[in-house]
Design a protein around this motif. Structure first.
Motif, PDB file in Angstrom:
ATOM      1  N   GLY A  49      14.361   9.259  -3.532  1.00 44.95           N
ATOM      2  CA  GLY A  49      13.350   9.263  -3.915  1.00 44.95           C
ATOM      3  C   GLY A  49      12.438   7.796  -3.989  1.00 44.95           C
ATOM      4  O   GLY A  49      11.307   7.754  -4.496  1.00 44.95           O
ATOM      5  N   GLU A  50      13.406   6.870  -3.950  1.00 48.53           N
ATOM      6  CA  GLU A  50      12.766   5.572  -4.150  1.00 48.53           C
ATOM      7  C   GLU A  50      12.131   5.169  -2.711  1.00 48.53           C
ATOM      8  O   GLU A  50      13.036   5.177  -1.821  1.00 48.53           O
ATOM      9  N   PRO A  51      11.251   4.252  -2.711  1.00 51.24           N
ATOM     10  CA  PRO A  51      10.709   3.836  -1.282  1.00 51.24           C
ATOM     11  C   PRO A  51      11.615   2.789  -0.939  1.00 51.24           C
ATOM     12  O   PRO A  51      12.576   1.962  -1.343  1.00 51.24           O
ATOM     13  N   VAL A  52      11.622   2.531   0.586  1.00 52.02           N
ATOM     14  CA  VAL A  52      12.283   1.610   1.374  1.00 52.02           C
ATOM     15  C   VAL A  52      11.494   0.441   1.789  1.00 52.02           C
ATOM     16  O   VAL A  52      10.360   1.050   2.380  1.00 52.02           O
ATOM     17  N   SER A  53      11.829  -0.660   1.622  1.00 53.56           N
ATOM     18  CA  SER A  53      11.062  -1.734   2.324  1.00 53.56           C
ATOM     19  C   SER A  53      11.421  -2.086   3.786  1.00 53.56           C
ATOM     20  O   SER A  53      12.568  -2.026   4.023  1.00 53.56           O
ATOM     21  N   ILE A  54      10.292  -2.011   4.763  1.00 51.38           N
ATOM     22  CA  ILE A  54      10.271  -2.041   5.914  1.00 51.38           C
ATOM     23  C   ILE A  54      10.624  -3.987   6.428  1.00 51.38           C
ATOM     24  O   ILE A  54      11.289  -4.111   7.212  1.00 51.38           O
ATOM     25  N   MET A 110      -5.973  16.760   0.743  1.00 53.02           N
ATOM     26  CA  MET A 110      -5.286  16.080   1.692  1.00 53.02           C
ATOM     27  C   MET A 110      -4.587  14.730   1.000  1.00 53.02           C
ATOM     28  O   MET A 110      -3.334  14.583   1.378  1.00 53.02           O
ATOM     29  N   GLY A 111      -5.224  14.285   0.108  1.00 50.67           N
ATOM     30  CA  GLY A 111      -4.102  13.267  -0.587  1.00 50.67           C
ATOM     31  C   GLY A 111      -3.134  13.543  -1.502  1.00 50.67           C
ATOM     32  O   GLY A 111      -2.067  13.338  -1.515  1.00 50.67           O
ATOM     33  N   LEU A 112      -3.180  14.996  -1.861  1.00 55.17           N
ATOM     34  CA  LEU A 112      -1.807  15.676  -2.688  1.00 55.17           C
ATOM     35  C   LEU A 112      -0.956  16.181  -1.622  1.00 55.17           C
ATOM     36  O   LEU A 112       0.247  15.754  -1.765  1.00 55.17           O
ATOM     37  N   PHE A 113      -1.385  16.381  -0.433  1.00 55.67           N
ATOM     38  CA  PHE A 113      -0.339  16.729   0.826  1.00 55.67           C
ATOM     39  C   PHE A 113       0.443  15.455   1.025  1.00 55.67           C
ATOM     40  O   PHE A 113       1.614  15.322   1.060  1.00 55.67           O
ATOM     41  N   LEU A 114      -0.295  14.200   1.286  1.00 63.55           N
ATOM     42  CA  LEU A 114       0.281  13.156   1.596  1.00 63.55           C
ATOM     43  C   LEU A 114       1.148  12.554   0.618  1.00 63.55           C
ATOM     44  O   LEU A 114       2.323  12.070   0.764  1.00 63.55           O
ATOM     45  N   ALA A 115       0.687  12.718  -0.593  1.00 60.54           N
ATOM     46  CA  ALA A 115       1.813  12.184  -1.814  1.00 60.54           C
ATOM     47  C   ALA A 115       2.821  13.116  -1.959  1.00 60.54           C
ATOM     48  O   ALA A 115       3.969  12.369  -2.151  1.00 60.54           O
ATOM     49  N   GLY A 116       2.927  14.528  -1.412  1.00 56.55           N
ATOM     50  CA  GLY A 116       4.015  15.044  -1.362  1.00 56.55           C
ATOM     51  C   GLY A 116       5.095  14.815  -0.182  1.00 56.55           C
ATOM     52  O   GLY A 116       6.268  15.002  -0.157  1.00 56.55           O
ATOM     53  N   CYS A 117       4.702  13.943   0.953  1.00 60.19           N
ATOM     54  CA  CYS A 117       5.359  13.997   2.195  1.00 60.19           C
ATOM     55  C   CYS A 117       6.023  12.449   2.027  1.00 60.19           C
ATOM     56  O   CYS A 117       6.971  12.499   2.740  1.00 60.19           O
ATOM     57  N   ALA A 118       5.344  11.480   1.589  1.00 56.56           N
ATOM     58  CA  ALA A 118       6.071  10.295   1.586  1.00 56.56           C
ATOM     59  C   ALA A 118       5.684   9.313   0.236  1.00 56.56           C
ATOM     60  O   ALA A 118       4.451   9.648  -0.485  1.00 56.56           O
ATOM     61  N   THR A 119       6.681   8.506  -0.093  1.00 59.87           N
ATOM     62  CA  THR A 119       6.186   7.598  -1.159  1.00 59.87           C
ATOM     63  C   THR A 119       6.172   6.015  -0.668  1.00 59.87           C
ATOM     64  O   THR A 119       6.537   5.803   0.497  1.00 59.87           O
ATOM     65  N   VAL A 120       5.122   5.286  -1.192  1.00 60.21           N
ATOM     66  CA  VAL A 120       4.819   4.108  -0.691  1.00 60.21           C
ATOM     67  C   VAL A 120       5.432   3.040  -1.795  1.00 60.21           C
ATOM     68  O   VAL A 120       5.388   2.973  -2.938  1.00 60.21           O
ATOM     69  N   LEU A 174      10.250   9.854   4.352  1.00 62.43           N
ATOM     70  CA  LEU A 174       9.795  11.365   4.426  1.00 62.43           C
ATOM     71  C   LEU A 174      10.604  12.230   3.391  1.00 62.43           C
ATOM     72  O   LEU A 174      11.626  11.696   2.595  1.00 62.43           O
ATOM     73  N   PRO A 175      10.132  13.429   3.108  1.00 61.71           N
ATOM     74  CA  PRO A 175      11.028  14.243   2.397  1.00 61.71           C
ATOM     75  C   PRO A 175      12.418  14.247   2.364  1.00 61.71           C
ATOM     76  O   PRO A 175      12.529  14.093   3.716  1.00 61.71           O
ATOM     77  N   GLY A 176      13.256  14.304   1.671  1.00 63.91           N
ATOM     78  CA  GLY A 176      14.417  14.479   1.979  1.00 63.91           C
ATOM     79  C   GLY A 176      15.145  13.142   1.824  1.00 63.91           C
ATOM     80  O   GLY A 176      16.072  12.885   2.648  1.00 63.91           O
ATOM     81  N   ASN A 177      14.439  11.851   1.401  1.00 62.61           N
ATOM     82  CA  ASN A 177      14.768  10.698   1.514  1.00 62.61           C
ATOM     83  C   ASN A 177      15.346  10.064   2.991  1.00 62.61           C
ATOM     84  O   ASN A 177      16.145   9.157   3.012  1.00 62.61           O
ATOM     85  N   ILE A 178      14.414  10.413   3.816  1.00 66.07           N
ATOM     86  CA  ILE A 178      14.609   9.916   5.330  1.00 66.07           C
ATOM     87  C   ILE A 178      13.638   8.680   5.402  1.00 66.07           C
ATOM     88  O   ILE A 178      12.445   8.819   5.451  1.00 66.07           O
ATOM     89  N   PRO A 179      14.061   7.390   5.812  1.00 64.31           N
ATOM     90  CA  PRO A 179      13.215   6.448   5.726  1.00 64.31           C
ATOM     91  C   PRO A 179      12.685   6.436   7.093  1.00 64.31           C
ATOM     92  O   PRO A 179      13.223   6.923   8.281  1.00 64.31           O
ATOM     93  N   LEU A 180      11.385   5.894   7.116  1.00 62.53           N
ATOM     94  CA  LEU A 180      10.631   5.635   8.422  1.00 62.53           C
ATOM     95  C   LEU A 180      10.983   4.407   9.044  1.00 62.53           C
ATOM     96  O   LEU A 180      11.108   3.470   8.271  1.00 62.53           O
ATOM     97  N   SER A 181      10.880   4.369  10.272  1.00 61.62           N
ATOM     98  CA  SER A 181      11.288   3.069  11.047  1.00 61.62           C
ATOM     99  C   SER A 181       9.988   2.643  11.633  1.00 61.62           C
ATOM    100  O   SER A 181       9.192   3.302  12.051  1.00 61.62           O
ATOM    101  N   ASP A 182       9.859   1.331  12.047  1.00 59.35           N
ATOM    102  CA  ASP A 182       8.699   0.765  12.830  1.00 59.35           C
ATOM    103  C   ASP A 182       8.916   1.386  14.270  1.00 59.35           C
ATOM    104  O   ASP A 182       9.906   1.581  14.915  1.00 59.35           O
ATOM    105  N   ILE A 183       7.664   1.346  14.729  1.00 59.50           N
ATOM    106  CA  ILE A 183       7.577   1.991  16.160  1.00 59.50           C
ATOM    107  C   ILE A 183       7.470   0.788  16.860  1.00 59.50           C
ATOM    108  O   ILE A 183       6.690   0.004  16.911  1.00 59.50           O
ATOM    109  N   GLY A 184       8.783   0.571  17.856  1.00 54.89           N
ATOM    110  CA  GLY A 184       8.547  -0.498  18.950  1.00 54.89           C
ATOM    111  C   GLY A 184       7.675  -0.601  20.038  1.00 54.89           C
ATOM    112  O   GLY A 184       7.176   0.653  20.405  1.00 54.89           O
TER     113      GLY A 184
END
Length: 189
Positions: free
Chosen positions: A23-28, A1-11, A40-50
């Motif tokens: 590939g570099e993380p984004v600060s929220i 599970m940890g390996l899968f998550l590591a491949g999906c996102a970076t912290v 997310l993979p493909g360098n797509i940042p996640l945003s906060d859920i309002g």
């Protein structure tokens, strides 16, 4: 599970919130306490859920309206029967309030549906009360003459109104099917 998550996102645990490269993380949270940010993979940042996006729309209530009995009374359309037989039956029921209470509680599971069907068919609302007399609103009731269900269909009458009866199934005891058949039968009469 940890390996899968590591491949999906970076912290990001130490980024300053400046521009990033692939590939570099984004600060929220650029100011205040540092929260990890994800990409997310493909360098797509996640945003906060309002809050607005997490609110749940109200659910429609399935409860029967509080005025069902008034609705039934307003739909009475049969002429009043003022006979000795009717008065005898009224007295019989009036002396058994516990029985009336049990029947009324049992009817609460089915009466709304029956009232809806009778209104849809534009039939006299007194017919909604017929199962009180026939079976005390007990879908499993069986008479000594083999009539069954809430509407007390005899086997042959049930078959003529498409109520299946075999070793595995008896639609005379099915509330929806028997209500349809009973109202069809009463309309035919």
């Amino acid at each position: 599970m940890g390996l899968f998550l590591a491949g999906c996102a970076t912290v990001d645990t130490g980024s300053t919130g400046g521009p990033t490269t692939a590939g570099e993380p984004v600060s929220i949270a650029p100011s205040g306490p540092r929260l990890p940010s994800y990409r997310l993979p493909g360098n797509i940042p996640l945003s906060d859920i309002g809050v607005a996006s997490t609110s749940v729309p109200p659910v429609a209530s399935l409860a029967a309206p509080a005025d069902l009995w008034e609705r039934i009374r307003r739909g009475f359309a049969m002429t009043d029967l003022d006979t000795d037989l009717v008065r005898d039956q009224e007295r019989w029921y009036a002396t058994r309030p516990d029985y009336i209470q049990r029947m009324t509680e049992r009817s609460s599971r089915y009466l709304f549906h029956i009232v809806e069907e009778i209104e849809r068919r534009n039939m006299p609302m007194e017919l909604a009360l017929l199962p009180f007399i026939e079976s005390a609103f007990n879908p499993q009731a069986v008479s000594s003459a083999r009539a069954a269900g809430m509407w007390q269909f005899m086997p042959a009458t049930g078959q003529s109104f498409d109520l299946k009866q075999n070793a595995f199934r008896d639609d005379r005891r099915d509330v929806l099917a028997s209500t349809r058949a009973a109202l069809d039968y009463l309309q035919q009469l």
